[in-house]
Enzyme design. Structure first.
Site, PDB file in Angstrom:
ATOM      1  N   SER A 134       0.985  -1.213   0.029  1.00  0.00           N
ATOM      2  CA  SER A 134       0.089  -0.060  -0.197  1.00  0.00           C
ATOM      3  C   SER A 134       0.844   1.098   0.106  1.00  0.00           C
ATOM      4  CB  SER A 134      -0.948  -0.262   1.345  1.00  0.00           C
ATOM      5  OG  SER A 134      -1.415   1.096   1.441  1.00  0.00           O
ATOM      6  N   TYR A 147      -2.503  -0.467  10.606  1.00  0.00           N
ATOM      7  CA  TYR A 147      -2.394  -0.959   8.985  1.00  0.00           C
ATOM      8  C   TYR A 147      -1.218  -0.488   8.841  1.00  0.00           C
ATOM      9  CZ  TYR A 147      -3.904  -1.052   4.414  1.00  0.00           C
ATOM     10  OH  TYR A 147      -3.977  -1.550   2.994  1.00  0.00           O
TER      11      TYR A 147
END
Length: 252
Positions: A134, A147
């Site tokens: 990501s 995350y």
């Protein structure tokens, strides 16, 4: 005629994982789709693949997946560690059990699957491992500590594994997209709005798109196309990379 290669894709029931599974199938790979959602069986059936239901939050389930995926078509040539989820909350209120579950699903499970499949890939002299990172593997955002931590760790795992696999015919890379038009991202909008005190439309414009040069969400198929290239023979010189599909997020 050369036998088709076999890909294991986790988190394949919907969103980005489904797009990757479908694209690899179109490229001629046999796909083992895995997800905790039994809906992944329909994805596998549609592409002529196999389905293994597994919850990667349970380490024992990951080991079982590694074995069953190898049995489905006799081996695993391509591993795409895509499964993941998001929880948005301030650090001081972030549930410890959710933190631990996120690290298991997005860091430890990929480690387990790489550990299981890298050795036979090396022995065959060819393999491709793609970890779904990501932009949060290289930058941070508030209220996403778990995350961000997981994706930073996954990039570190990618680089270490790439160095260990060097010269064996096995490559290891991370694909690092910005916000992709998936159910996971759609679920974040309301959470972000509540945490930041914004309207949901403002979250999209001011949080998700403001840092980007191209003001739109990434389409799942765009990420799947990059994955398809990385697992091809033509990408044999690319390893240890963090390849952005980020609309210019990290160009600043």
């Amino acid at each position: 005629m050369e036998e088709a290669r076999v890909a294991l894709v986790t988190g394949a029931a919907s969103g980005l994982g489904r797009a990757v599974a479908e694209r690899l199938s179109r490229e001629g790979l046999r796909v083992v789709a895995s997800d905790r959602d039994p809906g992944g069986a329909a994805v596998a059936e549609a592409i002529g693949g196999a389905f293994v239901q597994a919850d990667l939050a349970d380490p024992a389930e990951v080991w079982r997946l590694a074995v069953e995926a190898g049995k489905a078509f006799g081996r695993v040539d391509v591993l795409v560690n895509n499964a993941g989820f998001q929880h948005v909350a301030p650090l001081e209120r972030f549930p410890l059990d959710v933190w631990q579950q996120m690290q298991q699903v997005m860091v430890t499970a990929p480690f387990q699957l790489i550990r299981s499949h890298m050795k036979p890939m090396k022995e065959r002299g060819w393999g491709r491992i793609v970890n779904m990172g990501s932009i949060h593997a290289v930058v941070a955002s508030p209220y996403k500590a778990a995350y961000v931590t997981a994706k930073h760790a996954l990039l570190g795992l990618t680089r270490a594994a790439a160095l260990e696999a060097g010269g064996t015919g096995v490559t290891v890379n991370a694909v690092c997209p910005a916000y992709v038009r998936t159910p996971l991202v759609e679920r974040q909008i309301a959470d972000q709005a509540a945490n930041l005190g914004l309207d949901e439309s403002e979250v999209v414009e001011r949080v998700m798109l403001e840092p980007a040069a191209i003001k739109r969400l990434v389409e799942p198929e765009e990420v799947a196309a990059l994955v398809a290239f990385l697992v091809s023979d033509e990408a044999g010189a690319i390893t240890g990379g963090c390849l952005p599909v980020d609309l210019g997020w990290t160009a600043r």
